[in-house]
Design an enzyme around this catalytic site. Structure first.
Site, short mmCIF file in Angstrom:
data_model
loop_
_atom_site.label_atom_id
_atom_site.label_comp_id
_atom_site.label_asym_id
_atom_site.label_seq_id
_atom_site.Cartn_x
_atom_site.Cartn_y
_atom_site.Cartn_z
N LYS A 17 -78.32 62.04 10.14
CA LYS A 17 -76.96 62.57 10.30
C LYS A 17 -76.65 62.83 11.76
O LYS A 17 -77.56 63.06 12.57
CB LYS A 17 -76.76 63.87 9.50
CG LYS A 17 -77.65 65.06 9.89
CD LYS A 17 -77.14 65.90 11.06
CE LYS A 17 -78.09 67.05 11.41
NZ LYS A 17 -78.00 67.49 12.81
N PRO A 105 -86.06 59.43 14.25
CA PRO A 105 -86.92 60.18 15.18
C PRO A 105 -87.18 61.61 14.69
O PRO A 105 -86.34 62.21 14.03
CB PRO A 105 -86.10 60.20 16.47
CG PRO A 105 -85.21 59.00 16.38
CD PRO A 105 -84.89 58.84 14.92
N ALA A 107 -87.87 65.67 15.05
CA ALA A 107 -87.38 66.77 15.89
C ALA A 107 -86.34 66.26 16.88
O ALA A 107 -86.33 66.61 18.06
CB ALA A 107 -88.53 67.47 16.62
N GLY A 108 -85.43 65.42 16.38
CA GLY A 108 -84.47 64.76 17.26
C GLY A 108 -83.04 65.24 17.10
O GLY A 108 -82.15 64.77 17.79
N GLY A 109 -82.79 66.15 16.15
CA GLY A 109 -81.41 66.57 15.90
C GLY A 109 -80.69 65.63 14.95
O GLY A 109 -79.46 65.67 14.82
N ALA A 111 -81.86 65.21 11.66
CA ALA A 111 -82.19 65.66 10.30
C ALA A 111 -83.12 64.71 9.56
O ALA A 111 -82.97 64.49 8.35
CB ALA A 111 -80.92 65.96 9.49
N GLY A 113 -86.40 65.10 8.89
CA GLY A 113 -87.20 65.86 7.91
C GLY A 113 -86.37 66.20 6.69
O GLY A 113 -86.85 66.15 5.55
N ASP A 147 -79.80 71.56 6.31
CA ASP A 147 -79.21 70.21 6.35
C ASP A 147 -79.53 69.37 5.12
O ASP A 147 -79.06 68.24 5.01
CB ASP A 147 -79.75 69.42 7.56
CG ASP A 147 -79.35 70.01 8.89
OD1 ASP A 147 -78.33 70.73 8.94
OD2 ASP A 147 -80.07 69.75 9.87
#
Ligand code: C5P
Length: 318
Positions: A17, A105, A107-109, A111, A113, A147
């Protein structure tokens, strides 16, 4: 006769996202920040394959640009937590083999995970023929993270509360994005903590998304570019000044607008159509950014792309 049609293995695809608007209010008593956000699911996907099994198994493979070493494979992994929630709700063990193929990616912003958590909820539900109601899946998703409900519904949607209350927005357009991830992730709590330090007098009511939503409905990229907004951009750029330079570089290369995705450090650029996106991507790639991704949105939420016994397309339609 549903049990005969239940596949032993299902593959579920879940999208990354971007936040077109991320309005952040002062922290609540529980430490979370009230949000008014507009999410959009873009065509960059993790695939989660779930098989019924005798024991729980979790494995993970990343594309070349995805650094997976920081992801825990124990009970704290969002996919493992998703499995535990479904098992508790249905009151029986659901031993499953879960295999995650990551293109989003870490921990990329973006979402990633959350996408894996949402895809695992759908995958275990379908592999075991549980027929869990959509409302229950959405509640479990909210338990997993702010998220995750959006990762189930996809498309373009307004998020309120701490981001977990989602309402679809009618979005008929196709928007073109270039995403430039960073090898080194940023921790979401760290960026929210820095927001608190930079803005100690933040309003408890987050900035409205009305102008942004009107721009989405208009379908006009230049108008959308003008209204894109992220309150976590200032703290993220303060922590990583080179991200500000990257935004300038992409805009100089022809992007309509660059901004930090969520809590960063991925920078996303809204572009004028597919050709505009390819030109910006080529220029940024030529300037030495080794990973430059082109994706369009909105795309669907977590959905089945493959079921060995032929169960049809699934997913939560919101
Ligand atoms: O909900 P999620 O587990 O994704 O949140 C991760 C962290 O991000 C939280 O522990 C909190 O520090 C921060 N956060 C926040 N306000 C939100 C969402 C997340 O402060 N609305």
């Amino acid at each position: 006769m549903r049990s005969h049609a239940t596949p032993a293995s299902v593959r579920v695809r879940a999208a990354a996202k971007v936040n077109l608007h991320l309005g952040v209010g002062a922290a609540r008593e529980d430490g979370f920040h009230p949000l008014t956000t507009v999410y959009q699911a873009i065509g960059l996907f993790d695939d989660v394959t779930v098989e019924r099994s005798d024991v729980d198994r979790l494995e993970l493979h990343g594309e070349s640009w995805v650094e997976t070493s920081s992801i825990p494979l124990d009970a704290t992994n969002l996919a493992a937590r998703a499995a535990a929630l479904l098992s508790a709700h249905h009151g029986r063990p659901l031993p499953s083999s879960v295999s995650i193929r990551k293109a989003i990616p870490v921990a990329g912003g973006l979402a990633g995970g959350s996408a894996d958590g949402a895809a695992t909820l759908v995958g275990i539900d379908r592999a075991w023929g549980l027929e869990t109601p959509d409302e229950v899946l959405l509640e479990m998703a909210a338990d997993l993270g702010s998220d995750v409900p959006f990762a189930l519904i996809g498309g373009t949607a307004l998020g309120t509360g701490r981001g977990e209350l989602v309402d679809p927005i009618a979005d008929e357009a196709t928007w073109w994005w270039v995403a430039v991830p960073n090898r080194v992730g940023l921790s979401t709590p760290q960026v929210y903590g820095h927001f608190d330090r930079l803005f100690p007098d933040a309003d408890p009511v987050p900035p409205s998304a009305d102008a942004l939503i009107e721009a989405v409905v208009s379908g006009e990229p230049v108008r959308l570019a003008r209204t894109l907004h992220n309150d976590l951009q200032a703290p993220a750029v303060d922590l990583r000044p080179e991200l500000g330079e990257l935004i300038d570089q992409g805009e100089a290369a022809g992007a309509l607008r660059g901004l930090i995705s969520g809590s960063g450090p991925t920078v996303v650029f809204l572009c004028d159509g597919a050709d505009g996106a390819r030109e910006v991507a080529a220029e940024l790639g030529g300037a030495g950014h080794d990973v430059v991704l082109v994706a369009n949105g909105p795309v669907a939420g977590a959905h089945v792309v493959h079921g060995l016994a032929g169960l049809g397309e699934g997913g939560v339609d919101g």
